[in-house]
Design a protein around this motif. Structure first.
Motif, PDB file in Angstrom:
ATOM      1  N   ALA A 245       0.781  -1.151  -0.068  1.00 59.31           N
ATOM      2  CA  ALA A 245       0.020   0.083  -0.066  1.00 59.31           C
ATOM      3  C   ALA A 245       0.937   1.305   0.043  1.00 59.31           C
ATOM      4  O   ALA A 245       0.684   2.110  -0.578  1.00 59.31           O
ATOM      5  N   LEU A 246       1.808   1.199   0.716  1.00 59.82           N
ATOM      6  CA  LEU A 246       2.745   2.278   0.949  1.00 59.82           C
ATOM      7  C   LEU A 246       3.490   2.640  -0.598  1.00 59.82           C
ATOM      8  O   LEU A 246       3.760   3.793  -0.968  1.00 59.82           O
ATOM      9  N   TRP A 247       4.149   1.498  -1.045  1.00 60.48           N
ATOM     10  CA  TRP A 247       4.755   1.307  -2.323  1.00 60.48           C
ATOM     11  C   TRP A 247       3.718   2.029  -3.338  1.00 60.48           C
ATOM     12  O   TRP A 247       4.115   2.750  -4.222  1.00 60.48           O
ATOM     13  N   LEU A 248       2.623   1.599  -3.549  1.00 58.80           N
ATOM     14  CA  LEU A 248       1.438   2.032  -4.444  1.00 58.80           C
ATOM     15  C   LEU A 248       1.485   3.575  -4.573  1.00 58.80           C
ATOM     16  O   LEU A 248       1.288   4.325  -5.562  1.00 58.80           O
ATOM     17  N   LYS A 249       1.191   4.219  -3.309  1.00 55.09           N
ATOM     18  CA  LYS A 249       0.894   5.488  -3.044  1.00 55.09           C
ATOM     19  C   LYS A 249       2.206   6.498  -3.342  1.00 55.09           C
ATOM     20  O   LYS A 249       2.203   7.648  -3.367  1.00 55.09           O
ATOM     21  N   LYS A 250       3.418   5.648  -3.081  1.00 53.98           N
ATOM     22  CA  LYS A 250       4.587   6.520  -3.144  1.00 53.98           C
ATOM     23  C   LYS A 250       5.316   6.546  -4.190  1.00 53.98           C
ATOM     24  O   LYS A 250       5.831   7.522  -4.865  1.00 53.98           O
ATOM     25  N   CYS A 251       5.089   5.398  -5.262  1.00 52.66           N
ATOM     26  CA  CYS A 251       5.866   5.327  -6.380  1.00 52.66           C
ATOM     27  C   CYS A 251       5.043   4.967  -7.823  1.00 52.66           C
ATOM     28  O   CYS A 251       5.407   5.038  -9.001  1.00 52.66           O
ATOM     29  N   VAL A 252       3.717   4.560  -7.497  1.00 47.20           N
ATOM     30  CA  VAL A 252       3.157   3.859  -8.769  1.00 47.20           C
ATOM     31  C   VAL A 252       1.736   4.683  -8.927  1.00 47.20           C
ATOM     32  O   VAL A 252       1.746   5.411 -10.059  1.00 47.20           O
ATOM     33  N   VAL A 253       0.808   4.835  -8.075  1.00 53.59           N
ATOM     34  CA  VAL A 253      -0.500   5.732  -8.114  1.00 53.59           C
ATOM     35  C   VAL A 253      -0.596   6.794  -7.146  1.00 53.59           C
ATOM     36  O   VAL A 253      -1.396   6.455  -6.178  1.00 53.59           O
ATOM     37  N   LEU A 254       0.118   7.730  -7.224  1.00 53.38           N
ATOM     38  CA  LEU A 254      -0.086   8.707  -6.166  1.00 53.38           C
ATOM     39  C   LEU A 254      -1.142   9.517  -6.040  1.00 53.38           C
ATOM     40  O   LEU A 254      -2.100   9.405  -6.610  1.00 53.38           O
ATOM     41  N   TYR A 255      -1.216   9.852  -4.769  1.00 53.16           N
ATOM     42  CA  TYR A 255      -2.544  10.612  -4.237  1.00 53.16           C
ATOM     43  C   TYR A 255      -2.413  11.860  -4.175  1.00 53.16           C
ATOM     44  O   TYR A 255      -1.416  12.485  -4.734  1.00 53.16           O
ATOM     45  N   TRP A 256      -3.359  12.847  -4.609  1.00 54.46           N
ATOM     46  CA  TRP A 256      -3.276  14.063  -4.598  1.00 54.46           C
ATOM     47  C   TRP A 256      -2.524  14.807  -3.537  1.00 54.46           C
ATOM     48  O   TRP A 256      -1.747  15.661  -3.792  1.00 54.46           O
ATOM     49  N   SER A 257      -2.683  14.521  -2.212  1.00 52.59           N
ATOM     50  CA  SER A 257      -1.624  14.764  -1.309  1.00 52.59           C
ATOM     51  C   SER A 257      -0.548  13.652  -1.302  1.00 52.59           C
ATOM     52  O   SER A 257      -0.892  12.419  -0.954  1.00 52.59           O
ATOM     53  N   LEU A 258       0.584  13.878  -1.606  1.00 55.27           N
ATOM     54  CA  LEU A 258       1.579  13.027  -1.871  1.00 55.27           C
ATOM     55  C   LEU A 258       1.953  12.350  -0.549  1.00 55.27           C
ATOM     56  O   LEU A 258       2.695  11.320  -0.477  1.00 55.27           O
ATOM     57  N   ASP A 259       1.640  12.783   0.615  1.00 60.77           N
ATOM     58  CA  ASP A 259       2.013  12.144   1.970  1.00 60.77           C
ATOM     59  C   ASP A 259       0.887  11.572   2.382  1.00 60.77           C
ATOM     60  O   ASP A 259       1.122  11.122   3.941  1.00 60.77           O
ATOM     61  N   ALA A 260      -0.319  11.150   1.873  1.00 61.85           N
ATOM     62  CA  ALA A 260      -1.423  10.730   2.309  1.00 61.85           C
ATOM     63  C   ALA A 260      -1.659   9.439   2.163  1.00 61.85           C
ATOM     64  O   ALA A 260      -1.371   9.078   0.834  1.00 61.85           O
ATOM     65  N   LEU A 261      -2.119   8.451   2.993  1.00 63.34           N
ATOM     66  CA  LEU A 261      -2.282   6.966   2.759  1.00 63.34           C
ATOM     67  C   LEU A 261      -3.741   6.787   2.765  1.00 63.34           C
ATOM     68  O   LEU A 261      -4.228   6.717   4.025  1.00 63.34           O
ATOM     69  N   PRO A 262      -4.576   6.656   1.649  1.00 69.90           N
ATOM     70  CA  PRO A 262      -6.102   6.667   1.747  1.00 69.90           C
ATOM     71  C   PRO A 262      -6.227   5.203   2.176  1.00 69.90           C
ATOM     72  O   PRO A 262      -5.509   4.168   1.887  1.00 69.90           O
ATOM     73  N   LEU A 263      -7.344   4.844   2.794  1.00 67.97           N
ATOM     74  CA  LEU A 263      -7.743   3.686   3.063  1.00 67.97           C
ATOM     75  C   LEU A 263      -8.219   2.706   1.938  1.00 67.97           C
ATOM     76  O   LEU A 263      -8.008   1.545   2.036  1.00 67.97           O
ATOM     77  N   GLU A 264      -8.752   3.464   0.941  1.00 65.86           N
ATOM     78  CA  GLU A 264      -9.094   2.938  -0.234  1.00 65.86           C
ATOM     79  C   GLU A 264      -8.083   1.906  -0.916  1.00 65.86           C
ATOM     80  O   GLU A 264      -8.236   0.964  -1.585  1.00 65.86           O
ATOM     81  N   VAL A 265      -6.754   2.116  -0.761  1.00 64.26           N
ATOM     82  CA  VAL A 265      -5.589   1.523  -1.423  1.00 64.26           C
ATOM     83  C   VAL A 265      -5.215   0.208  -0.666  1.00 64.26           C
ATOM     84  O   VAL A 265      -4.793  -0.628  -1.392  1.00 64.26           O
ATOM     85  N   PHE A 266      -5.851  -0.189   0.489  1.00 63.31           N
ATOM     86  CA  PHE A 266      -5.611  -1.521   0.931  1.00 63.31           C
ATOM     87  C   PHE A 266      -6.160  -2.785   0.007  1.00 63.31           C
ATOM     88  O   PHE A 266      -5.372  -3.722   0.217  1.00 63.31           O
ATOM     89  N   PHE A 267      -7.442  -2.288  -0.227  1.00 67.34           N
ATOM     90  CA  PHE A 267      -8.116  -3.764  -1.151  1.00 67.34           C
ATOM     91  C   PHE A 267      -7.160  -3.980  -2.400  1.00 67.34           C
ATOM     92  O   PHE A 267      -6.691  -5.139  -2.273  1.00 67.34           O
ATOM     93  N   PRO A 268      -6.559  -3.112  -3.001  1.00 66.68           N
ATOM     94  CA  PRO A 268      -5.744  -3.731  -4.177  1.00 66.68           C
ATOM     95  C   PRO A 268      -4.350  -3.814  -3.773  1.00 66.68           C
ATOM     96  O   PRO A 268      -3.853  -4.969  -4.268  1.00 66.68           O
ATOM     97  N   ALA A 269      -3.969  -3.464  -2.404  1.00 71.46           N
ATOM     98  CA  ALA A 269      -2.619  -3.863  -2.036  1.00 71.46           C
ATOM     99  C   ALA A 269      -2.861  -5.437  -1.402  1.00 71.46           C
ATOM    100  O   ALA A 269      -1.944  -6.171  -1.816  1.00 71.46           O
ATOM    101  N   VAL A 270      -4.007  -5.525  -1.147  1.00 73.77           N
ATOM    102  CA  VAL A 270      -4.324  -7.141  -0.572  1.00 73.77           C
ATOM    103  C   VAL A 270      -4.433  -7.985  -1.517  1.00 73.77           C
ATOM    104  O   VAL A 270      -3.776  -9.364  -1.640  1.00 73.77           O
ATOM    105  N   GLN A 271      -4.977  -7.843  -2.603  1.00 79.04           N
ATOM    106  CA  GLN A 271      -4.993  -8.374  -3.883  1.00 79.04           C
ATOM    107  C   GLN A 271      -3.573  -8.714  -4.488  1.00 79.04           C
ATOM    108  O   GLN A 271      -3.299  -9.994  -4.918  1.00 79.04           O
ATOM    109  N   LEU A 272      -2.833  -7.753  -4.286  1.00 77.35           N
ATOM    110  CA  LEU A 272      -1.407  -7.914  -4.923  1.00 77.35           C
ATOM    111  C   LEU A 272      -0.702  -8.842  -4.062  1.00 77.35           C
ATOM    112  O   LEU A 272       0.180  -9.645  -4.614  1.00 77.35           O
TER     113      LEU A 272
END
Length: 278
Positions: free
Chosen positions: A206-233
């Motif tokens: 989840a951290l890697w996705l938001k830091k390096c792949v699909v960035l969030y509007w706020s670059l330092d925010a970790l949205p809850l919604e990213v965990f479902f694709p992270a678990v799938q991966l």
């Protein structure tokens, strides 16, 4: 942190096609603001291409693959929190994935409570704060062995429950699929046992996705919604990460071009207005 993850889950990540793209993000590229702005001036938002002296150029997927090694996948990348019905299907079809998703969600809210003042109910945590939550000595002495999330004692759990005003309760009548007399315990109790390796991997992804792949509007925010694709991966689901990254790049470029255009139009309007006044 990335070196530790690559070492511990090397076999799993290679089998999922994620080892190379994660390793590639360990080494950054020098960024030149001057060159980036020069490139931005050639960008055409309507066609998602760059008008250069050599002709019209774009971001071809096969070229971006050579740079990033991200998989094309056979399932669209989507960030969302599943509905109750989808969670029931997930629990029935893939119970292990359901348990991991529930586990990482509990840890997400536990980390929010740990970092938030009692009077402030924070809804999002930063990437750095969640990374330090998963790996407590991330910012410590480099010679110290890497340590994973510590198990919380009952005393700490009770303190966090008091801080969050979270209590266990029993329902008096049936609610949905839960019969009367069902006792609900606080999600904070989940932190009383060691974090599962798959949950820890999903947290890192989840951290890697938001830091390096699909960035969030706020670059330092970790949205809850990213965990479902992270678990799938983490469970080997082949998501379309490469198209998602390219789409994110184009979205960011269009946003910047739009912002600069509005700023330019406003400055021209102000210049004309003050010119007429004089």
């Amino acid at each position: 942190m990335t070196s530790y993850v690559l070492g511990r889950w090397e076999k799993d990540l290679k089998s999922r096609g994620l080892y190379a793209p994660i390793r590639a993000t360990m080494y950054g590229l020098p960024v030149s603001c001057r060159h980036f702005l020069a490139l931005l001036e050639t960008y055409m938002p309507d066609s998602n291409t760059f008008m250069t002296s050599g002709g019209e150029l774009g971001l071809a997927l096969h070229e971006m693959y050579q740079v990033s090694s991200l998989p094309m996948g056979d399932c669209p990348y989507q960030e969302y929190f599943p509905s109750n019905q989808q969670l029931e299907w997930l629990k029935k079809d893939t119970p292990d994935m359901h348990d991991t998703f529930w586990d990482i969600t509990c840890h997400y809210y536990t980390s929010l409570i740990k970092i938030s003042p009692p009077a402030k109910k924070k809804r999002q945590i930063s990437l750095k704060q969640f990374a330090v939550y998963l790996f407590p000595n991330l910012e410590g002495d480099s010679g110290e062995p890497f340590r994973e999330l510590d198990v919380l004692t009952p005393t700490i759990i009770n303190e966090l429950m008091k801080k969050a005003e979270a209590h266990s309760y029993t329902i008096a009548r049936a609610e949905g699929a839960f019969p009367a007399g069902t006792k609900f315990r606080s999600f904070l109790r989940r932190a009383q046992k060691s974090i599962e390796p798959r949950t820890l991997l999903a947290g890192y992804l989840a951290l890697w996705l938001k830091k390096c792949v699909v960035l969030y509007w706020s670059l330092d925010a970790l949205p809850l919604e990213v965990f479902f694709p992270a678990v799938q991966l983490a469970y080997g689901r082949e998501l379309s990460l490469l198209p998602a990254m390219v789409a994110g790049i184009h979205c960011g470029l269009r946003y910047l071009v739009s912002g600069f255009t509005r700023l330019l139009e406003r400055s021209r309007w102000l210049g004309k207005k003050f010119g007429d006044a004089q």
